[in-house]
Scaffold this motif. Structure first.
Motif: not given
Lengths: 130, 252
Positions: B112-125, B151-162
């Motif tokens: 999940a971190v690899a995917g988010l990092s590649q797309k420059h999507i911020g995450a806090l786990i 699940l982790i990736s979809s939570i941090f997608l910018p259009y996700s409410p959470i």
């Protein structure tokens, strides 16, 4: 729970665990059998009217008691005495052995020995002395 | 040697006492925080009551205390049957199996971190360890799901409410998302760090949790423990570091 609270809780659990272990251990250790030597005063009672004891009686008896230590550790603080019932005795010399039951001990305690084991006493009429 | 032989009774008693204390302390760890203290307190009172009633030969009181003490084992077993069952289930599980489960959780996290990092999507786990993080979480949505990279990736997608908050992993499960964490109050923290990093540091200063942060600006992944940030250069290093920091027992 933060770190301070966690360490406080952990310390509390450790302290209470140690306390509970100590109480349980005391419960077990104090149930072990032991022996205790006591000096018990001898008290003659119910001396018939008009009679008196001529021979001196020992003031104290050396009593060795056996039983659970928890009951033994209370004995030095209890006022034990050995009653010498002289009711229905007549003038003369008689041999007397202190009875274990006359000490009024707990049922779980038993008397191992009493020293002196027996004693002789002489009861005389007071008029005879005069 | 002679000293040992002379004092064998004292040593045996000390060993007896220490082992009893150790067993009680280990057993009380099965129970929840305040509950363990309360139960230990009650048991101490019962044991002290038994001793005092025995000392003063109070037969009826002693009968009561003995009955309570003897039945306390059964009563505790009935009350805490769920906790006991869970512990035995965990014990019977082989170590290899728990290692596999731990590996699964960490692998999913790394993916999940690899995917988010590649797309420059911020995450806090947040990965909870020995100390509960519950008291420091503001708002958030309960989830209680298996940890998967999707699940982790979809939570941090910018259009996700959470997406604007932290994801919490407790005992190997993803339990909450969208949680706000306390920010660090440390004045020495670099001003270049954003709120996400400050939140990671703030929580890790209060509890022993491991926090993984993905920067939205740079796409860099970092691990924050004890208020200290470690930047991760490659993903195998993240997996290796997480396996070192997170013991299997915290993922059970």
């Amino acid at each position: 729970m933060n770190r301070a609270k966690f360490s406080e809780w952990s310390g509390g659990v450790k302290a209470l665990s140690l306390l509970l272990a100590a109480l349980l251990w005391l419960g077990v250790a104090l149930e072990r059998k032991g022996e205790l030597k006591l000096m018990v005063p001898l008290r003659p009672k119910a001396v018939p009217a008009g009679f008196r004891l001529e021979s001196p009686l020992p003031e104290q008896l050396e009593v060795t008691v056996s039983g659970p230590r928890i009951l033994l550790c209370r004995l030095p603080f209890s006022r034990l005495s050995c009653g010498l019932d002289l009711d229905a005795t007549a003038a003369g010399t008689l041999s007397f052995a202190p009875r274990h039951s006359s000490l009024g001990l707990d049922r779980e305690l038993s008397v191992v020995r009493i020293l002196p084991a027996s004693m002789r006493l002489t009861l005389v009429k007071e008029t005879q002395v005069r | 040697m002679t000293f040992l032989l002379q004092n064998i009774g004292v040593l045996r008693d000390l060993l007896d006492l220490s082992l009893a204390a150790l067993i009680i302390a280990r057993l009380s760890r099965l129970l929840k925080e305040g509950m363990a203290l309360r139960i230990l307190g009650v048991l101490c009172l019962l044991a002290a009551g038994h001793l005092l009633s025995r000392l003063f030969s109070l037969q009826t009181v002693r009968l009561l205390f003995d009955t309570f003490l003897a039945s306390s084992v059964v009563v505790l077993a009935v009350i805490f049957q769920t906790d006991i069952r869970r512990t035995f289930a965990a014990l019977s599980r082989s170590r290899a199996q728990s290692d596999v489960e731990m590996s699964d959780v960490i692998d999913e996290l790394v993916f999940a971190v690899a995917g988010l990092s590649q797309k420059h999507i911020g995450a806090l786990i947040v990965i909870e360890r020995g100390i509960s993080v519950d008291n420091y979480l503001a708002v958030g949505t309960d989830i209680d799901a298996k940890v998967t990279s999707e699940l982790i990736s979809s939570i941090f997608l910018p259009y996700s409410p959470i997406h604007d908050g932290a994801v919490i992993i407790q005992r190997g499960k993803l339990t909450k998302a969208g949680c706000f964490l306390p920010l660090t109050q440390n004045p020495e923290v670099s001003k270049s760090l954003g709120t996400r990093h400050r939140a990671a540091m703030g929580l890790s200063e209060l509890v022993d949790a491991v926090v993984v942060v993905v920067s939205e600006e740079t796409g860099t992944a970092s691990v924050v423990v004890d208020g200290k940030k470690t930047d991760i250069l490659d993903l195998p290093a993240l997996g290796k570091l997480l396996r070192r920091l997170v013991e299997p027992r915290w993922l059970k």
